[in-house]
Design a protein around this motif. Structure first.
Motif, PDB file in Angstrom:
ATOM      1  N   ALA A 231       2.167   1.611  -3.431  1.00 20.95           N
ATOM      2  CA  ALA A 231       1.124   2.129  -4.323  1.00 20.95           C
ATOM      3  C   ALA A 231       0.935   3.627  -4.107  1.00 20.95           C
ATOM      4  O   ALA A 231       0.757   4.386  -5.070  1.00 20.95           O
ATOM      5  CB  ALA A 231      -0.189   1.384  -4.087  1.00 20.95           C
ATOM      6  N   LEU A 232       0.997   4.074  -2.875  1.00 22.54           N
ATOM      7  CA  LEU A 232       0.884   5.498  -2.583  1.00 22.54           C
ATOM      8  C   LEU A 232       2.024   6.277  -3.218  1.00 22.54           C
ATOM      9  O   LEU A 232       1.829   7.357  -3.777  1.00 22.54           O
ATOM     10  CB  LEU A 232       0.862   5.708  -1.062  1.00 22.54           C
ATOM     11  CG  LEU A 232       0.698   7.134  -0.549  1.00 22.54           C
ATOM     12  CD1 LEU A 232      -0.626   7.720  -1.021  1.00 22.54           C
ATOM     13  CD2 LEU A 232       0.775   7.144   0.972  1.00 22.54           C
TER      14      LEU A 232
ATOM     15  N   TRP B 261      -2.667   4.124  -6.117  1.00 21.92           N
ATOM     16  CA  TRP B 261      -3.282   4.256  -4.794  1.00 21.92           C
ATOM     17  C   TRP B 261      -4.780   3.986  -4.873  1.00 21.92           C
ATOM     18  O   TRP B 261      -5.343   3.317  -4.005  1.00 21.92           O
ATOM     19  CB  TRP B 261      -3.006   5.645  -4.217  1.00 21.92           C
ATOM     20  CG  TRP B 261      -3.649   5.870  -2.897  1.00 21.92           C
ATOM     21  CD1 TRP B 261      -4.630   6.761  -2.603  1.00 21.92           C
ATOM     22  CD2 TRP B 261      -3.372   5.180  -1.666  1.00 21.92           C
ATOM     23  NE1 TRP B 261      -4.982   6.673  -1.284  1.00 21.92           N
ATOM     24  CE2 TRP B 261      -4.217   5.707  -0.687  1.00 21.92           C
ATOM     25  CE3 TRP B 261      -2.489   4.164  -1.314  1.00 21.92           C
ATOM     26  CZ2 TRP B 261      -4.211   5.263   0.637  1.00 21.92           C
ATOM     27  CZ3 TRP B 261      -2.482   3.716  -0.002  1.00 21.92           C
ATOM     28  CH2 TRP B 261      -3.328   4.261   0.953  1.00 21.92           C
TER      29      TRP B 261
ATOM     30  N   THR C  49      -6.792   1.203  -2.769  1.00 18.81           N
ATOM     31  CA  THR C  49      -7.923   1.518  -1.880  1.00 18.81           C
ATOM     32  C   THR C  49      -9.218   0.872  -2.355  1.00 18.81           C
ATOM     33  O   THR C  49     -10.077   0.544  -1.538  1.00 18.81           O
ATOM     34  CB  THR C  49      -8.105   3.040  -1.730  1.00 18.81           C
ATOM     35  OG1 THR C  49      -8.271   3.631  -3.018  1.00 18.81           O
ATOM     36  CG2 THR C  49      -6.918   3.659  -1.010  1.00 18.81           C
TER      37      THR C  49
ATOM     38  N   GLN D  62      -1.501   8.445  -7.987  1.00 19.19           N
ATOM     39  CA  GLN D  62      -2.936   8.383  -7.716  1.00 19.19           C
ATOM     40  C   GLN D  62      -3.593   7.121  -8.274  1.00 19.19           C
ATOM     41  O   GLN D  62      -4.423   6.513  -7.610  1.00 19.19           O
ATOM     42  CB  GLN D  62      -3.621   9.627  -8.280  1.00 19.19           C
ATOM     43  CG  GLN D  62      -5.101   9.711  -7.978  1.00 19.19           C
ATOM     44  CD  GLN D  62      -5.382   9.834  -6.497  1.00 19.19           C
ATOM     45  OE1 GLN D  62      -4.661  10.503  -5.780  1.00 19.19           O
ATOM     46  NE2 GLN D  62      -6.427   9.162  -6.034  1.00 19.19           N
TER      47      GLN D  62
ATOM     48  N   GLY E 260       0.816  -1.207   0.000  1.00 15.09           N
ATOM     49  CA  GLY E 260       0.000   0.000   0.000  1.00 15.09           C
ATOM     50  C   GLY E 260       0.849   1.256   0.000  1.00 15.09           C
ATOM     51  O   GLY E 260       0.549   2.223  -0.706  1.00 15.09           O
TER      52      GLY E 260
END
Length: 109
Positions: free
Chosen positions: A28-29, A36, A40, A33, A25
């Motif tokens: 990915a962040l 992420w 999410t 965007q 995660g």
């Protein structure tokens, strides 16, 4: 005694898997965007929520049972009745902690 020991070890392994997912995660962040949002979306899906709920219990159980082991390292709680009582307290305490965390999550949005 055997069941709590095995469960403690298994929860440690599952916590490691969850740590890898958290690292994913964060990756990915870092990647932007689109990555992420993908992460999410999966975390918000039913299977992501189920994993997060289960991982919360795993963390709570490992924490409670770890505290129990620290107390036993000081040679406290080895009587059979005390040992069984502390094992159940670890299980019940982890369920209560999990319920409190998810209550706060649900009330907080």
């Amino acid at each position: 005694q055997m069941a709590t020991s095995i469960l403690h070890r298994a929860t440690g392994v599952i916590l490691s898997v969850g740590a890898l997912i958290i690292a994913g995660g964060l990756l990915a962040l870092m990647m932007g965007q689109q990555s992420w949002t993908c992460f999410t979306d999966h975390a918000g899906a039913w299977y992501g929520q189920a994993f997060l709920f289960a991982w919360t219990w795993v963390f709570a159980y490992h924490l409670c049972n770890g505290i129990r082991h620290i107390v036993q390292d000081f040679a406290v709680g080895y009587a059979k009745a005390t040992f069984i009582r502390s094992a159940w307290l670890s299980v019940i305490g982890s369920l209560v902690l999990t319920a409190l965390v998810w209550l706060a999550v649900c009330l907080g949005g």
